[in-house]
Design an enzyme around this catalytic site. Structure first.
Site, PDB file in Angstrom:
ATOM      1  N   CYS A   1     -31.020 -14.171  32.738  1.00  0.00           N
ATOM      2  CA  CYS A   1     -29.577 -14.354  32.923  1.00  0.00           C
ATOM      3  C   CYS A   1     -28.874 -13.002  32.900  1.00  0.00           C
ATOM      4  O   CYS A   1     -29.124 -12.171  32.018  1.00  0.00           O
ATOM      5  CB  CYS A   1     -29.012 -15.261  31.832  1.00  0.00           C
ATOM      6  SG  CYS A   1     -27.213 -15.465  31.936  1.00  0.00           S
TER       7      CYS A   1
ATOM      8  N   HIS B   1      12.499  18.976  -9.121  1.00  0.00           N
ATOM      9  CA  HIS B   1      13.167  18.029 -10.015  1.00  0.00           C
ATOM     10  C   HIS B   1      14.018  18.795 -11.027  1.00  0.00           C
ATOM     11  O   HIS B   1      13.574  19.784 -11.609  1.00  0.00           O
ATOM     12  CB  HIS B   1      12.135  17.181 -10.750  1.00  0.00           C
ATOM     13  CG  HIS B   1      12.733  16.125 -11.627  1.00  0.00           C
ATOM     14  ND1 HIS B   1      13.443  15.064 -11.125  1.00  0.00           N
ATOM     15  CD2 HIS B   1      12.734  15.985 -12.976  1.00  0.00           C
ATOM     16  CE1 HIS B   1      13.843  14.298 -12.124  1.00  0.00           C
ATOM     17  NE2 HIS B   1      13.439  14.846 -13.256  1.00  0.00           N
TER      18      HIS B   1
ATOM     19  N   CYS C   1      18.806  13.910  -8.757  1.00  0.00           N
ATOM     20  CA  CYS C   1      18.484  14.467 -10.072  1.00  0.00           C
ATOM     21  C   CYS C   1      19.393  15.638 -10.431  1.00  0.00           C
ATOM     22  O   CYS C   1      19.693  15.844 -11.609  1.00  0.00           O
ATOM     23  CB  CYS C   1      17.017  14.884 -10.116  1.00  0.00           C
ATOM     24  SG  CYS C   1      16.535  16.068  -8.841  1.00  0.00           S
TER      25      CYS C   1
ATOM     26  N   CYS D   1     -17.296 -24.622  19.901  1.00  0.00           N
ATOM     27  CA  CYS D   1     -17.923 -24.837  18.587  1.00  0.00           C
ATOM     28  C   CYS D   1     -19.440 -24.968  18.650  1.00  0.00           C
ATOM     29  O   CYS D   1     -20.082 -25.182  17.606  1.00  0.00           O
ATOM     30  CB  CYS D   1     -17.336 -26.083  17.926  1.00  0.00           C
ATOM     31  SG  CYS D   1     -17.667 -27.618  18.826  1.00  0.00           S
TER      32      CYS D   1
END
Length: 701
Positions: free
Chosen positions: A24, A578, A436, A102
């Site tokens: 095939c 910061h 901050c 299926c």
């Protein structure tokens, strides 16, 4: 001799093969002895250009790829005789012996069963079906047990394939030992039809390259800003480049995409992308690899070896640096006075808004009418040691304190100031929400955050209304700074205006990172000097120096008259993107011991001595000085003495005196601190009782 269209149908995939085929063409299954033979007449003299004249008169287009079956255009007969699966009701072709969906065995019809109700009954379909459906149905028959997954690109190849059809990676010797990729993590599988379309897109005449199909996982995570790299060259080079990029993409996992998305977010200013990567547990020290830089395809922005910290510094994303590099200690829940007393905190915010006024005249800057300085109460020392430790864990930022004290001697480096003169500085815990700087300024004065953006609004309005005054100082200072560091660059006026517009825009955006210019403006709003004790260099987690911070120094309200300002400064700490408020503890008026100057203060005034030199006894820089004010160190020291109450300690340290009085402090701030401290005072009886019980137990023993 040409074949007369007699084909045999494969019993596994129902593909119609030519009579000469032993196996095939589709699934490579052996031709059965009793194969179903179908006949399809065609014109033997048809040309080889792809068009075949059929008996019905309609042309049939031959596909370019031999993997695609030839499909009839007239399929009403077969379509009307499809059989319905008894398990999933899927309509299968009449020659299929198993359900395509299926794989259930086809039921044989009983003699008494009507054709309409049987499993192979005739069911009319009013609308024609796509001719490609037969090919797609057959394509679903790939059984995973017959496939092996490529270890390089995760493509699933046929069992007999010696090399991966996508990346040419050789197959493993033991196919059974290969584990199939997880469907949640593996990329989407490209079937032969997609590969044919992909390659046809690469070899099309318009020269436009089509990217391979994106996986569902990529689309769900919304990585639209990450583009594949382009390629320039011949057809073979384009195809090779596409294969390489496909391999890179297929190896990517969720954390890799989050990292690349964070890199793009740093460049484009998207804070949420950086937060998403950090909250997912991503490594902040991760470096960009050559493959990732190639995938991002932006050489001007991304370099091999760059981390998110490198990119944040390169594109001046101070708010992202705060998120990336500031690790807040989570050993104890934070509890600052503003959190304990929400009612008093709101009253203080309203009081700050009411005390904010705008100066009339040419220099229409906003200013505060009240002089308030936040200090930790001296009653903390009366608490038991265990309670004191708990209090400091909840109100201080231990990581910032350690970095400013131990990793580099920036604060509390003088034993004389910290011990004998009780001028030790404490870093208050501050949120990392991008505001901050403003929060730390209000913490150092009123002990609260700028939650309602009152200070940010005053900052923006002052910059906007007094733009000419601040712009002149900023431009002159930046020009001198570049020349002093040997940069020797000159900008056109348009470029200066663009940079200044960017500074103005930062002041109006809540959460946006602020720069030195904004600290200079805040000193005018407070009408008092601001001293920033900060790290000098950006450093990675490995200790590598990445660049200068330029924040440390003294910021004076130079555009005000000296008589309009206070000489008592506030102190801020800066650690890798910061800001934190640096405050002292009340010392109950130690009568200026050892300072070498008469302070003329009463017993209720707390005096904190803030050094104006670093640990190497070098004078701190004064920011935004004009050409007339710039000079040698003696001239700058003279300028500091004019704007601050300065003195020299017995150890020879030049300091500025920060004065605060409990009686002169704002009553709302005093009430807030007392209510916060009462919560720790209530812990004392329990602790004392437990200690007494332990003593009794010891005596019994």
């Amino acid at each position: 001799m040409t074949e007369h269209g007699i084909k045999w149908a494969c019993e596994y995939c129902t593909y119609e093969n030519w009579p000469s085929a032993i196996k095939c063409t589709m699934c490579r299954a052996q031709r059965p002895s009793g194969a179903i033979i179908t006949e399809e007449p065609f014109n033997s003299s048809a040309p080889n250009v792809g068009t075949i004249e059929r008996s019905g008169g309609s042309p049939l287009i031959c596909p370019d790829s031999s993997a695609r079956p030839r499909v009839k255009t007239s399929f009403s007969m077969e379509n009307s005789s499809k059989w319905s699966c008894h398990m999933c009701t899927y309509l299968n072709w009449p020659r299929a012996i198993r359900c395509t969906q299926c794989l259930s065995q086809r039921r044989t019809r009983s003699p008494t069963e009507s054709p309409q109700s049987s499993g192979s009954g005739i069911r009319s379909v009013p609308s024609p079906v796509d001719p490609c459906e037969e090919y797609n149905d057959r394509n679903k028959l790939n059984i995973k047990g017959q496939l092996w997954t490529c270890s390089a690109c995760t493509y699933e190849n046929g069992a007999k394939a010696k090399k991966c059809v996508v990346c040419d990676h050789p197959s493993p010797n033991n196919i059974d030992s290969i584990e199939l990729a997880d469907t949640d993590e593996a990329s989407s599988i490209i079937n032969e039809q997609d590969r044919a379309r992909w390659r046809s897109g690469c070899s099309s005449g318009n020269g436009q390259r089509r990217s391979p199909p994106m996986s569902k996982r990529d689309s769900e995570m919304d990585f639209q800003r990450i583009e594949l790299a382009g390629a320039v060259g011949s057809k073979d080079e384009l195809e090779l480049d596409l294969k390489k990029l496909k391999q890179i993409k297929n190896r990517m996992r969720k954390t890799d995409w989050l990292f690349l998305n964070a890199c793009v977010g740093v460049v484009e200013g998207d804070l949420s992308a950086v937060e998403a990567y950090k909250t997912s547990g991503g490594d902040i020290a991760r470096q960009l690899s050559a493959d990732e830089v190639r995938l991002l395809n932006r050489p001007s922005a991304f370099d091999v070896g760059y981390t998110l910290v490198h990119l944040s510094i390169r594109f001046q994303r101070q708010d992202m640096l705060a998120i990336l590099l500031t690790e807040v200690s989570q050993h104890a829940a934070k509890c600052i006075p503003a959190m304990v007393c929400p009612e008093l905190t709101e009253q203080i915010r309203r009081e700050i808004a009411a005390s904010m006024h705008q100066r009339k005249g040419d220099f229409a800057c906003y200013f505060l009418t009240d002089l308030v300085t936040f200090t930790l109460p001296a009653d903390i020392e009366d608490l038991p040691p265990a309670v004191q430790e708990k209090l400091f864990d909840e109100v201080l930022d231990r990581d910032v304190q350690k970095e400013l004290e131990e990793e580099s001697p920036i604060i509390n480096w003088s034993l004389e100031l910290g011990t004998r003169l009780d001028s030790r500085l404490y870093a208050l815990w501050n949120r990392t929400a991008g505001d901050c700087l403003l929060d730390s300024v209000l913490q150092a004065t009123w002990g609260i955050y700028d939650k309602d953006s009152v200070l940010r609004k005053a900052l923006h309005d002052s910059l906007h209304d007094c733009s000419h005054w601040f712009y002149s100082r900023w431009k002159e200072w930046e020009s001198w700074y570049s020349q002093s560091f040997g940069l020797h660059f000159s900008l056109r006026e348009e470029q200066w205006q663009e940079d200044w517009a960017f500074i103005l825009s930062l002041a109006s955006q809540p959460g946006a990172s602020l720069e030195q210019t904004h600290i200079f403006v805040l000193a005018h709003i407070l009408r008092r000097p601001i001293i920033v004790y900060g790290v000098k260099y950006y450093k990675s987690f490995r200790g590598e120096t990445l660049g200068y911070t330029r924040f440390q120094g003294v910021y004076l309200p130079l555009l005000w008259e000296q008589s309009f300002c206070w000489k008592s400064p506030i102190a801020l700490g800066y650690t890798r993107g910061h800001f934190s408020a640096l405050v002292a503890m009340e010392n109950d008026g130690y009568d200026n011991r050892g300072a070498g100057a008469n302070l003329n203060t009463d017993d209720d005034v707390t005096v904190t001595f803030l050094p104006l030199v670093d640990s190497e006894r070098k004078l701190l820089h004064i920011h935004f000085l004009s050409a007339q004010e710039l000079g040698n160190e003696d001239q700058q020291e003279k300028l500091l003495r004019e704007w601050l109450d300065c003195c020299v300690t017995e150890g020879g340290v030049l300091v500025a005196m920060q004065k605060s009085s409990r009686r002169r402090n704002h009553p709302l701030v005093t009430q807030m601190v007392e209510k916060w401290l009462d919560g720790y005072r209530q812990i004392r009886p329990c602790t004392a009782l437990s200690d007494g019980e332990e003593d009794e137990d010891d005596e019994d023993e």
